[in-house]
Every structure is written in C-alpha cells, then in structure tokens.
Design an enzyme around this catalytic site. Structure first.
Site, PDB file in Angstrom:
ATOM      1  CG  ASP A   7      52.730  34.427   7.773  1.00  0.00           C
ATOM      2  OD1 ASP A   7      51.724  33.871   8.203  1.00  0.00           O
ATOM      3  OD2 ASP A   7      53.387  34.301   6.781  1.00  0.00           O
ATOM      4  CG  ASP A   9      53.574  28.198   6.357  1.00  0.00           C
ATOM      5  OD1 ASP A   9      54.155  27.464   7.165  1.00  0.00           O
ATOM      6  OD2 ASP A   9      52.505  27.853   6.026  1.00  0.00           O
ATOM      7  CG  ASP A  15      55.016  29.479   1.958  1.00  0.00           C
ATOM      8  OD1 ASP A  15      54.391  28.490   2.401  1.00  0.00           O
ATOM      9  OD2 ASP A  15      54.351  30.638   1.659  1.00  0.00           O
ATOM     10  CG  HIS A  91      37.679  29.239   7.925  1.00  0.00           C
ATOM     11  ND1 HIS A  91      38.038  30.043   8.839  1.00  0.00           N
ATOM     12  CD2 HIS A  91      36.702  28.505   8.451  1.00  0.00           C
ATOM     13  CE1 HIS A  91      37.397  29.748  10.021  1.00  0.00           C
ATOM     14  NE2 HIS A  91      36.525  28.698   9.685  1.00  0.00           N
ATOM     15  NE  ARG A 100      42.433  32.702   2.826  1.00  0.00           N
ATOM     16  CZ  ARG A 100      43.247  31.930   2.962  1.00  0.00           C
ATOM     17  NH1 ARG A 100      43.341  31.101   3.801  1.00  0.00           N
ATOM     18  NH2 ARG A 100      44.274  32.005   1.981  1.00  0.00           N
ATOM     19  CG  ASP A 127      55.804  35.514   3.750  1.00  0.00           C
ATOM     20  OD1 ASP A 127      54.842  35.407   4.409  1.00  0.00           O
ATOM     21  OD2 ASP A 127      56.193  34.826   2.965  1.00  0.00           O
TER      22      ASP A 127
END
Length: 187
Positions: A7, A9, A15, A91, A100, A127
């Site tokens: 991932d 952020d 983030d 999206h 997503r 995370d």
C-alpha cells in the site's frame, strides 16, 4: 515470479485525512525507500497498490498523482531499487468498482499480467483493514505495519487469519527477505 504488494499512504509515506494531493505533501516514512530497494534487490517485483479516491473526488488531478509516483520511482531508483508497477483505483466507494480495496481486483489484475498461477505465497503490506482484506480475498498473505493507520487497525479490527504484524515497512521487508533466504537454503 516473486511479487510483493505495498500500500502507499501510511506504509511508504505519511498519510493524511485530507489526502496526499501533490508532490509537496508526499513525505516518506523513515526506512521505506531502503525497504523497497532491498526487496527489489532481493528479486521481488515490488507493486504499489493504492486506493486514490481523491482523483474521483476531484481533490487532485491525474497529473498531480503521476508527479507523486514519478518522485517515488526516482527516489527508489536512487537507492538502487525499482518499483515494477504502481496501480491505483481512482474511484470513490459509491462507484462500487471491482478495483477498490478491499476488493481484490487490482491484485488479481497484476497477478494475471505477471503470469502468477499461485497467489497463496503473494504478500501485501498495508496499514488498513482494506489492504489486509484485499490480499486475503485474493488468497494471499496479509502483513500489517503499525505506521499510518496500522496501530488503529490492530486495536479496532478483526484481522484476517494469518496476518503478520510489523512495526514498519523496513521491518516487514527484512522478515520477507530473511524468509526467502531460509527457504532457498532449504531447497
């Protein structure tokens, strides 16, 4: 084919509840670039897999998102590593798309593109519960880092079965590389 999904952020960079909207807001977490470089040097194809609904919400443009990802590529290259692909879902949740996270669409798409037959050994480091569920839904191995939303996820969520927990991306990468080296030595 050795793939590892990350991932973005909260795992690679700080983030923000207000979204990371441009390259000036893109601040790396300590050790994240080193971790990516180490993984790629160990033979892993590093895939960044990130939800970016800020595009769908009109908070930032594709051009701004691309600038962030160009910077990330450059920083990893300078550290002697590489990112094989960055995939993202632009999206908003209401679009109910298949890409997503927590849906596994992005992961399955990349596995198909890289001709991966067995997803059961593929790991994703994230995370949030969305990251963990996405790789779990695809049949892979979830790894949680305590950076970003990780501590909150650990405290408040029921983690998918088999989730491994690490302090940060660098610690997770060291575990993965050592595990790979042990398995190769046993063969």
């Amino acid at each position: 084919m050795k793939l590892i999904f990350l991932d973005r952020d909260g795992v690679i960079n700080h983030d923000s509840e207000a979204y990371i909207k441009n390259v000036d807001e893109f601040e790396l977490l300590p050790g994240s670039i080193e971790a990516i470089a180490n993984l790629s040097q160990a033979g892993f194809n590093v895939i960044v897999c990130t939800n970016q609904s800020g595009v769908g919400r009109g908070l930032f443009s594709m051009e701004e998102l691309n600038e962030i990802h160009i910077k990330l590529h450059q920083l990893v290259d300078q550290a002697g590593g590489s990112i094989s692909a960055i995939i993202f879902c632009p999206h908003v949740p209401e679009d109910n798309c298949n890409c997503r996270k927590p849906k596994p669409g992005m992961i399955l798409d990349i596995c198909e593109r890289f001709n991966v037959d067995n997803i059961s050994n593929i790991m994703m480091i994230g995370d949030s519960i969305r990251d963990l569920e996405a790789i779990s839904n695809a049949g892979g191995i979830p790894l949680l880092v305590k950076t970003g939303n990780g501590k909150k996820t650990l405290m408040k969520e029921k983690l998918p079965l088999g989730t491994l927990v690490f302090e940060n991306l660098l610690e997770a990468s060291e575990y993965i590389i050592e595990k790979e080296q042990r398995e190769n030595a046993e063969e």
